[in-house]
Structure formats: structure tokens, C-alpha cells
Design an enzyme around this catalytic site. Structure first.
Site, PDB file in Angstrom:
ATOM      1  N   LYS A  70       0.836  -1.200   0.000  1.00  0.00           N
ATOM      2  CA  LYS A  70       0.000   0.000   0.000  1.00  0.00           C
ATOM      3  C   LYS A  70       0.871   1.249   0.000  1.00  0.00           C
ATOM      4  O   LYS A  70       1.834   1.351   0.750  1.00  0.00           O
ATOM      5  CB  LYS A  70      -0.909   0.035   1.230  1.00  0.00           C
ATOM      6  CG  LYS A  70      -1.904  -1.101   1.268  1.00  0.00           C
ATOM      7  CD  LYS A  70      -2.742  -1.062   2.535  1.00  0.00           C
ATOM      8  CE  LYS A  70      -3.721  -2.230   2.572  1.00  0.00           C
ATOM      9  NZ  LYS A  70      -4.478  -2.247   3.831  1.00  0.00           N
ATOM     10  N   TYR A 130      -5.239   5.590  -0.730  1.00  0.00           N
ATOM     11  CA  TYR A 130      -4.130   4.656  -0.900  1.00  0.00           C
ATOM     12  C   TYR A 130      -4.282   3.810  -2.142  1.00  0.00           C
ATOM     13  O   TYR A 130      -5.373   3.519  -2.601  1.00  0.00           O
ATOM     14  CB  TYR A 130      -3.931   3.778   0.332  1.00  0.00           C
ATOM     15  CG  TYR A 130      -5.127   2.986   0.808  1.00  0.00           C
ATOM     16  CD1 TYR A 130      -5.199   1.607   0.620  1.00  0.00           C
ATOM     17  CD2 TYR A 130      -6.173   3.608   1.476  1.00  0.00           C
ATOM     18  CE1 TYR A 130      -6.275   0.871   1.080  1.00  0.00           C
ATOM     19  CE2 TYR A 130      -7.257   2.875   1.944  1.00  0.00           C
ATOM     20  CZ  TYR A 130      -7.304   1.512   1.747  1.00  0.00           C
ATOM     21  OH  TYR A 130      -8.376   0.786   2.200  1.00  0.00           O
ATOM     22  N   ASP A 169     -12.750  -5.278  13.658  1.00  0.00           N
ATOM     23  CA  ASP A 169     -11.419  -4.808  14.042  1.00  0.00           C
ATOM     24  C   ASP A 169     -11.182  -4.969  15.536  1.00  0.00           C
ATOM     25  O   ASP A 169     -10.086  -5.337  15.959  1.00  0.00           O
ATOM     26  CB  ASP A 169     -11.225  -3.348  13.648  1.00  0.00           C
ATOM     27  CG  ASP A 169     -11.032  -3.167  12.148  1.00  0.00           C
ATOM     28  OD1 ASP A 169     -10.913  -4.176  11.428  1.00  0.00           O
ATOM     29  OD2 ASP A 169     -11.016  -2.010  11.704  1.00  0.00           O
TER      30      ASP A 169
END
Length: 182
Positions: A70, A130, A169
């Protein structure tokens, strides 16, 4: 463009030259030949853009079967950006690096495949963009737990409060149980 290898040498901080005048500014954000010289040759296949509010922590994400390199930057606001080395054969396995990326410094961070990546929003909101070297593959997404004591990441938490995260997450792996790269 200046290229700076961080404490994990494969992670590279890129600082572009900003040309300012009465009209505003101009920045060259990517140039393949320079990128190849400092980071190796990689083909980018997908661009992503997110907006997040203050106190949001996205990550620490990675794909295991289809790992992504990335190239990340912030176009509005400020984040604390973190990369964690998950390559078992690396001398920096299990270590992390973190940098502040914002619309003022216009810096970018190259995070190669084999790393988990995440960011915490410092400003009231932030826009994060990104480029990825492989496509997003549902079902191949993993995350590390943001406050795993084995990682000991020093997050600059606003008012010391826990970050806002998705349920996925928040339930991330610890380093000891996370799928790793060879």
C-alpha cells in the site's frame, strides 16, 4: 521527492517537493521510476479513499493469501499511521513503525506486502487515500488487535479514550495467534 527508510527499512516515508505560488500549490505524488528505485517495482491495481472522524481507528488490516502493498497518504486532516511487520523471516518481525501523515506535510508511506496496516484519526476528520498492489478479496481479510501487548504500539489517543472501531477490528488477533507471512 525525498525517500526515507524508517526503522523497518522496507517501509519508506516519501516527502514530495511542494511548489507554492499565488495560485496555491502543485505536488507530484507519484512517479514510477523514482518509486522503483527506492521501493522496488510494483504494479498498483486498486485505489481507495476513506473519510473518518476523530478517534476512529481503522486496522490493523492485512490480506494473507492475497497480500497487498500500500502507498498511503492523507489529503485532508491528520492520522497516525502504523505498519506492523508480519514476515516471520524478517529481522524486524513483530515490530511496528508509526508516522503522522497530514494534509500539511503531504507525506506518503510505502508499506510492502507482508505488513498489517492501520491508522488512527487525530483531526476532527480525515480523508485517507491509498494505492494497492492487489485487489481487495472478501474472506481474506485479517486484523491485529490495536492494543496487543506483544506489539505495544504507542497510539496518540485523544483524551486517552479507546478508539472507535468496527466489531471486526475490535476482535482482531494478537500477534501470537495471527496468520503470518513466511
Amino acid at each position: 521527492m525525498q525517500f526515507q527508510r524508517l526503522d523497518i527499512p522496507d517501509v519508506v516515508l516519501m516527502t514530495p517537493r511542494v511548489h507554492e505560488d499565488v495560485r496555491g500549490y502543485f505536488v507530484e505524488t507519484f512517479r514510477q521510476d523514482l518509486f522503483d528505485s527506492y521501493c522496488g517495482h510494483h504494479t498498483f491495481v486498486q485505489d481507495n479513499h476513506s473519510r473518518s472522524n476523530q478517534g476512529i481507528l481503522r486496522g490493523l488490516h492485512y490480506q494473507w493469501k492475497y497480500p497487498q502493498g500500500k502507498l498511503v497518504r492523507v489529503t485532508r486532516g491528520e492520522v497516525f499511521d502504523v505498519a506492523v511487520d508480519l514476515r516471520e523471516s524478517s529481522p524486524t518481525f513483530g515490530r511496528w513503525v508509526g508516522v503522522y501523515l497530514n494534509d500539511g506535510n503531504k507525506q506518503m508511506l510505502w508499506i510492502p506486502a507482508g505488513f498489517a496496516h492501520g491508522f488512527y484519526v487525530i483531526s476532527e476528520e480525515a480523508e485517507f487515500q491509498y494505492k494497492c498492489t492487489d485487489y481487495y478479496v472478501p474472506g481474506d481479510e485479517y486484523s491485529l488487535h490495536w492494543n496487543d501487548p506483544d506489539l505495544a504500539i504507542t497510539w496518540p489517543l485523544i483524551y486517552g479514550s479507546s478508539p472507535v472501531q468496527t466489531e471486526k477490528d475490535a476482535g482482531g488477533h494478537g500477534l501470537s495467534t495471527a496468520p503470518r507471512f513466511v
